[in-house]
Design a protein around this motif. Structure first.
Motif, short mmCIF file in Angstrom:
data_model
loop_
_atom_site.label_atom_id
_atom_site.label_comp_id
_atom_site.label_asym_id
_atom_site.label_seq_id
_atom_site.Cartn_x
_atom_site.Cartn_y
_atom_site.Cartn_z
N GLN A 194 25.03 96.43 34.86
CA GLN A 194 24.94 97.80 35.34
C GLN A 194 26.13 98.63 34.85
N ALA A 195 27.27 97.98 34.63
CA ALA A 195 28.43 98.69 34.10
C ALA A 195 28.18 99.12 32.65
N GLU A 196 27.45 98.30 31.91
CA GLU A 196 27.11 98.64 30.53
C GLU A 196 26.06 99.74 30.46
N ASN A 197 25.03 99.61 31.28
CA ASN A 197 23.92 100.57 31.27
C ASN A 197 23.38 100.68 32.69
N PRO A 198 23.65 101.79 33.38
CA PRO A 198 23.22 101.89 34.78
C PRO A 198 21.70 101.98 34.97
N GLU A 199 20.95 102.26 33.92
CA GLU A 199 19.50 102.43 34.05
C GLU A 199 18.73 101.31 33.35
N PHE A 200 19.21 100.08 33.41
CA PHE A 200 18.49 98.99 32.76
C PHE A 200 17.33 98.53 33.64
N PRO A 201 16.19 98.19 33.00
CA PRO A 201 15.02 97.75 33.77
C PRO A 201 15.11 96.27 34.15
N LYS B 117 15.22 101.37 23.56
CA LYS B 117 15.00 100.96 24.94
C LYS B 117 16.05 99.94 25.35
N PRO B 118 16.54 100.02 26.57
CA PRO B 118 17.48 98.99 27.01
C PRO B 118 16.75 97.66 27.21
N LYS B 119 17.49 96.59 27.08
CA LYS B 119 16.90 95.25 27.22
C LYS B 119 16.49 95.02 28.67
N THR B 120 15.29 94.55 28.85
CA THR B 120 14.79 94.25 30.19
C THR B 120 15.34 92.92 30.66
N VAL B 121 15.83 92.89 31.89
CA VAL B 121 16.36 91.67 32.49
C VAL B 121 15.26 91.05 33.34
N ALA B 122 15.01 89.77 33.12
CA ALA B 122 13.98 89.06 33.87
C ALA B 122 14.64 88.14 34.89
N THR C 24 26.91 89.20 40.47
CA THR C 24 27.99 89.43 39.51
C THR C 24 27.44 89.82 38.14
N ARG C 25 26.42 89.10 37.69
CA ARG C 25 25.84 89.39 36.37
C ARG C 25 25.15 90.76 36.36
N LEU C 26 24.46 91.10 37.45
CA LEU C 26 23.79 92.39 37.50
C LEU C 26 24.80 93.54 37.53
N LYS C 27 25.92 93.34 38.22
CA LYS C 27 26.97 94.36 38.23
C LYS C 27 27.54 94.56 36.83
#
Length: 133
Positions: free
Chosen positions: A88-95, A54-59, A82-85
């Motif tokens: 998203q470049a690493e994994n476009p489907e992160f929760p 599972k990708p790491k969830t961002v809180a 900036t951080r979310l971009k």
């Protein structure tokens, strides 16, 4: 017939205790062998690719005074973008989960949600507490 009550008991009868130990040992052996039995198959080998992880969830946390945190790191709205971009470049489907304080201004939460919509982040959750009745 007279009972000899003056004699003290100086030995313990361990036969019932040994009987119990043997019964427990037999039950343990039977249960262990019953769970081990089964059909033998050749299991397939898994690849080394982490596709099932599972990708790491961002809180994202918004405090009552409007401060924004991403994984406990304080950021501004521009830094958050900036951080979310970058994530998203690493994994476009992160929760992403948004934790907004109940006393925060509504426009603070809406600004973060608008930013997430602008970045097309679709896996989104809002953290709430369960009402106690």
């Amino acid at each position: 017939m007279q009972l000899n009550e003056d004699k003290a008991y100086d030995d313990i009868n361990v036969t019932p205790m040994l009987d119990l130990a043997y019964v427990l040992l037999i039950v343990f052996i039977i249960m262990t062998t019953a769970t081990v039995q089964g059909i033998k198959v050749n299991l397939p080998k898994a690849s080394d690719a982490p596709s099932l992880s599972k990708p790491k969830t961002v809180a994202i946390t918004i405090t009552d005074n409007g401060k924004i945190f991403i994984d406990a790191i304080p950021v501004t709205l521009d830094e958050l973008e900036t951080r979310l971009k970058a994530l998203q470049a690493e994994n476009p489907e992160f929760p992403v989960v948004v934790r907004g304080d109940g006393a925060t201004q509504y426009d603070n939460v809406v600004a973060v949600l608008a930013l997430l919509g602008k970045l097309n982040i679709t896996q989104l959750g809002l953290v709430t507490q369960r009402l106690v009745k």
